[in-house]
Design an enzyme around this catalytic site. Structure first.
Site, short mmCIF file in Angstrom:
data_model
loop_
_atom_site.label_atom_id
_atom_site.label_comp_id
_atom_site.label_asym_id
_atom_site.label_seq_id
_atom_site.Cartn_x
_atom_site.Cartn_y
_atom_site.Cartn_z
N ALA A 233 0.90 -1.27 -0.05
CA ALA A 233 -0.05 -0.23 0.02
C ALA A 233 0.90 1.10 -0.03
O ALA A 233 0.38 2.30 0.37
CB ALA A 233 -0.82 -0.02 1.07
N SER B 258 6.39 -1.78 3.20
CA SER B 258 6.39 -2.94 4.07
C SER B 258 7.68 -3.75 3.45
O SER B 258 8.13 -4.62 4.45
CB SER B 258 5.15 -3.70 3.84
OG SER B 258 4.88 -3.93 2.41
N ASP C 117 13.11 3.77 0.44
CA ASP C 117 12.38 3.13 1.53
C ASP C 117 13.30 2.34 2.35
O ASP C 117 13.24 2.23 3.64
CB ASP C 117 11.45 1.96 0.57
CG ASP C 117 10.23 2.57 -0.11
OD1 ASP C 117 10.46 3.68 -0.35
OD2 ASP C 117 9.34 1.74 -0.27
#
Ligand code: PMV
Length: 317
Positions: free
Chosen positions: A113, A117, A158
């Site tokens: 999303a 993650s 990320d």
């Protein structure tokens, strides 16, 4: 990198009992960053925790269980589930044990999303082998071995925020810069539950830019300006302006074609309930809404719950 945990030893490689990593959210600058504009990303604290315990037989395949992500995987070399492959890549890169462990995780991040993650998983796995004391650069390097399985040629942003947390400004091809966070920044991340494809969303913008360059190019430039204005607002703790930047940026992203009716109406509900600002975050087309809540966030939380959605409340530090 220094990999002195297991190198040069005849002992069976071991895992540390516990490791954690942050998630990530893009505050401002998504999509424009693809075209060289700056973007701002923040770590979502306590994104993922992993615990490791040895199996009775060290030759048994390692098992990875993360219930919130519906993951229960046996890590055999022929398991082609991307999470299984990425996990073995990270463990192997760090010279960690490839068999003989049970790794259990718990996460409050929605998976797939735009909340980082997969990077959180790769970073926490690297820390299970290398330990909490390992240099951030070593953790990032090792975790990228996993992230490449998921995203081919990731920017690395990320993995950086999953490792360090905080807020970073990044421009494609340049080293990221940490932004000092003077006061914890409260945010609500609202998963819509609508799946989206980053690649498809990036393609939409590319095609609109090709069709309407004289309109779309200034929008991308404006999003870049919004990133630097947001940094000034964060530096001066001016949350009213930061909120307004969020909201204007949502409209700019919407004009690029990357919002969707559900995100637009959720944003309107958040603003009606008193949010200082709200925008889509990441690729858009689904994924999450990012909300800058008022001092008392409960009316906004209630408004999201009334739509059957559970906001994740975080404080970026
Ligand atoms: O939703 P995410 O985490 O996949 O973010 C995508 C961010 C984009 O700017 C849309 C694409 C990119 O590569 O930067």
């Amino acid at each position: 990198m220094s990999r002195d945990v297991n190198l040069g030893s005849t002992m069976t490689p071991r895992l540390h009992p516990h490791a954690s990593a942050s998630g990530k959210v893009i505050l401002v600058g998504e999509h424009a960053v693809v075209y060289g504009q700056p973007a701002l990303a923040a770590g979502l604290p306590d994104g993922l925790e992993l615990w490791a315990s040895p199996l009775d037989r060290r030759t048994d395949a390692t098992r990875l269980v993360i219930p919130e992500w519906q993951l229960d995987l046996v890590l055999t070399p022929d398991n082609d589930h991307p999470v299984a492959r990425a996990t073995l890549e990270v463990l192997g890169f760090c010279d960690g044990p490839l068999t003989g462990w049970r790794i259990t995780g718990t996460s409050r991040l929605p998976s797939r999303a735009g909340c980082g993650s997969s990077a959180a998983l790769s970073v926490a796995l690297a820390r299970l082998v290398l330990g909490d004391e390992a240099a951030p650069a070593d953790i990032i390097e090792a975790s990228l071995a996993g992230e490449r399985v998921f995203h081919g040629n990731p920017s690395g942003i990320d993995n950086l925020v999953a490792t360090t947390g905080g807020i970073v400004r990044f421009v494609k091809g340049q080293p990221a810069a940490e932004i000092a966070v003077k006061a914890p920044l409260p945010l609500l991340v609202v998963p819509t539950g609508i799946p989206r494809s980053t690649a498809a969303q990036v393609t939409k913008v590319r095609e609109r830019l090709a069709r309407l360059p004289s309109i779309v190019r200034p929008i991308l430039d404006a999003i870049g300006h919004a990133t630097d204005d947001a940094i000034s607002a964060i530096n001066s703790c001016n949350y009213n302006i930061l909120g307004e930047i969020f909201t204007v940026t949502h409209e700019l992203l919407s004009s690029l074609g990357v919002s969707c009716p559900a995100l637009d109406s959720l944003q309107a509900d958040a603003l009606s309930a008193g949010a200082l600002g709200a925008k889509l975050t990441g690729a858009g087309g689904g994924g999450c809404l990012l909300v800058l809540p008022p001092a008392d966030p409960s009316p906004v939380i209630d408004a999201m719950r009334a739509r059957g959605l559970e906001p994740l409340a975080v404080e970026v530090r």
